[in-house]
Write an enzyme that holds these catalytic residues in place. Structure first.
Site, PDB file in Angstrom:
ATOM      1  N   ASP A  38     -27.147  46.591 140.434  1.00 59.57           N
ATOM      2  CA  ASP A  38     -26.653  46.679 139.057  1.00 59.57           C
ATOM      3  C   ASP A  38     -27.258  47.816 138.267  1.00 59.57           C
ATOM      4  O   ASP A  38     -28.314  48.314 138.630  1.00 59.57           O
ATOM      5  CB  ASP A  38     -27.160  45.433 138.324  1.00 59.57           C
ATOM      6  N   LYS A  60     -22.221  48.106 135.652  1.00 58.88           N
ATOM      7  CA  LYS A  60     -21.305  48.103 134.519  1.00 58.88           C
ATOM      8  C   LYS A  60     -22.102  48.622 133.340  1.00 58.88           C
ATOM      9  O   LYS A  60     -23.253  48.245 133.168  1.00 58.88           O
ATOM     10  CB  LYS A  60     -20.833  46.685 134.197  1.00 58.88           C
ATOM     11  N   GLY A  91     -30.351  42.502 137.795  1.00 58.37           N
ATOM     12  CA  GLY A  91     -31.472  42.549 136.857  1.00 58.37           C
ATOM     13  C   GLY A  91     -31.880  41.156 136.397  1.00 58.37           C
ATOM     14  O   GLY A  91     -31.031  40.273 136.242  1.00 58.37           O
ATOM     15  N   MET A 174     -28.487  40.710 124.820  1.00 57.02           N
ATOM     16  CA  MET A 174     -27.319  41.514 124.431  1.00 57.02           C
ATOM     17  C   MET A 174     -27.024  41.379 122.933  1.00 57.02           C
ATOM     18  O   MET A 174     -25.861  41.334 122.532  1.00 57.02           O
ATOM     19  CB  MET A 174     -26.074  41.081 125.245  1.00 57.02           C
TER      20      MET A 174
HETATM   21  N1  SAH Z   1     -29.763  38.451 134.112  1.00 55.46           N
HETATM   22  C1  SAH Z   1     -30.568  39.202 133.152  1.00 55.46           C
HETATM   23  C2  SAH Z   1     -29.865  39.360 131.827  1.00 55.46           C
HETATM   24  C3  SAH Z   1     -28.595  40.175 131.873  1.00 55.46           C
HETATM   25  S1  SAH Z   1     -27.834  40.332 130.312  1.00 55.46           S
HETATM   26  C4  SAH Z   1     -31.917  38.494 132.984  1.00 55.46           C
HETATM   27  O1  SAH Z   1     -32.089  37.369 133.477  1.00 55.46           O
HETATM   28  O2  SAH Z   1     -32.807  39.083 132.361  1.00 55.46           O
HETATM   29  C5  SAH Z   1     -28.449  41.896 129.788  1.00 55.46           C
HETATM   30  C6  SAH Z   1     -29.403  41.738 128.636  1.00 55.46           C
HETATM   31  O3  SAH Z   1     -30.675  41.290 129.107  1.00 55.46           O
HETATM   32  C7  SAH Z   1     -29.725  43.032 127.923  1.00 55.46           C
HETATM   33  O4  SAH Z   1     -28.726  43.345 126.971  1.00 55.46           O
HETATM   34  C8  SAH Z   1     -31.026  42.683 127.251  1.00 55.46           C
HETATM   35  O5  SAH Z   1     -30.821  41.889 126.112  1.00 55.46           O
HETATM   36  C9  SAH Z   1     -31.695  41.811 128.305  1.00 55.46           C
HETATM   37  N2  SAH Z   1     -32.620  42.581 129.165  1.00 55.46           N
HETATM   38  C10 SAH Z   1     -32.599  42.650 130.500  1.00 55.46           C
HETATM   39  N3  SAH Z   1     -33.611  43.394 130.968  1.00 55.46           N
HETATM   40  C11 SAH Z   1     -34.301  43.815 129.891  1.00 55.46           C
HETATM   41  C12 SAH Z   1     -35.460  44.631 129.703  1.00 55.46           C
HETATM   42  N4  SAH Z   1     -36.128  45.156 130.729  1.00 55.46           N
HETATM   43  N5  SAH Z   1     -35.875  44.853 128.431  1.00 55.46           N
HETATM   44  C13 SAH Z   1     -35.226  44.325 127.386  1.00 55.46           C
HETATM   45  N6  SAH Z   1     -34.125  43.546 127.502  1.00 55.46           N
HETATM   46  C14 SAH Z   1     -33.672  43.291 128.738  1.00 55.46           C
END
Ligand code: SAH
Length: 265
Positions: A38, A60, A91, A174
């Site tokens: 991703d 995306k 992520g 988000m």
């Molecule tokens: N599955 C991911 C979330 C995906 S949605 C998880 O469990 O973390 C994507 C959102 O996650 C981003 O818009 C942000 O709000 C948050 N996010 C993910 N990684 C981040 C990071 N390293 N620092 C800050 N926000 C993060």
């Protein structure tokens, strides 16, 4: 698990710092035939993929979708049909605002086995690396993980009354684009405008930045700092610990842990 049947491993890559990968995630990265990853999987983690392993970017970007979810699903299926070990690297944690469950459902419906490897989700990691405990005895008795973004950019329709609770820490994923609406609705629902609030950009990475503010001022303050996605919003009294417990100093020029190991390979 039979040795010949293809398996798709839905693997959480954590928030960015490669040292926060689980041992199992790292093992699967090293053993995979092909890895689909991703946009949120950080560069140092992508750099850990062995040279001979096929890699496919299935990212995306907000607003401009490189690959729709349907395309990703059918690509995973195609990869599973021609490879034994497919790693789908996502992520954070794949089942937390990661659409991992939709991919898992699709695989199950098409007769492909999957295994699930949880990752450290942004709420846990970004709060920790910003010096903010999500709960604290006598202060925060619960935590809510909330999406600040709706499908097809529809207005956010959340149960604001249930969110406006002094003893609950609110964590918005988000949420940057809709922060003004979040602020307005939460204050209207009864949350004090002076409630401590923070945004953490690029949490755990060498580029991490924090904006420590209040519910009232966070939108203005993050604009002044040009905070961009990925960023996590944390609202609640626990944010008041952010200075006292600020242990993490992002250092972009120092490699340590797994990153150092990868550079030496
Ligand atoms: N599955 C991911 C979330 C995906 S949605 C998880 O469990 O973390 C994507 C959102 O996650 C981003 O818009 C942000 O709000 C948050 N996010 C993910 N990684 C981040 C990071 N390293 N620092 C800050 N926000 C993060």
């Amino acid at each position: 698990m039979s040795n010949n049947k293809p398996v798709v491993y839905l693997v959480g890559a954590g928030p960015g710092d490669p040292d926060l990968l689980t041992v199992k995630a790292l093992r699967l990265i090293n053993q995979a035939d092909v890895i689909g990853y991703d946009r949120l999987v950080s560069e140092p983690i992508v750099a850990l993929i062995p040279h001979g392993t096929q890699r496919v970017y299935v990212g995306k970007a907000p607003g401009k979708h490189h690959m729709g979810q349907d395309e990703i699903n059918s690509l995973l299926l195609k990869l599973a049909k021609s490879n034994r070990k497919v790693v789908r690297l996502k992520g954070g944690d794949p089942f937390i605002f990661g659409r991992g469950s939709e991919e898992a459902q699709y695989l199950v419906q098409h007769g492909v086995d999957f295994e699930y490897i949880p990752g450290i989700t942004a709420a846990a990691a970004c709060s920790a690396y910003a010096g903010i405990p999500l709960t604290h005895r006598g202060m925060a008795r619960s935590v809510r993980l909330i999406t600040g973004h709706c499908r097809a950019d529809q207005p956010l329709e959340l149960n604001w009354k249930s969110l406006a609770d002094k003893q609950t820490t609110l964590v918005f994923y988000m949420g940057i684009a809709n922060l003004s609406q979040l602020r307005e609705e939460l204050i209207k629902a009864g949350l004090d405008a002076s409630t401590p609030a923070a945004a953490v950009e690029n949490g755990t990475k060498s580029t991490q930045r924090r904006c420590i503010s209040t519910l009232d001022n966070l939108a203005t303050d993050i604009q002044a700092m040009s905070i961009r996605s990925p960023a996590l919003i944390i609202i609640g009294d626990v944010v008041s610990f952010a200075d006292e417990l600020n242990w993490f100093t992002p250092q972009s020029d120092i490699k340590d842990g797994i990153e150092q190991q990868a550079a030496e390979n």
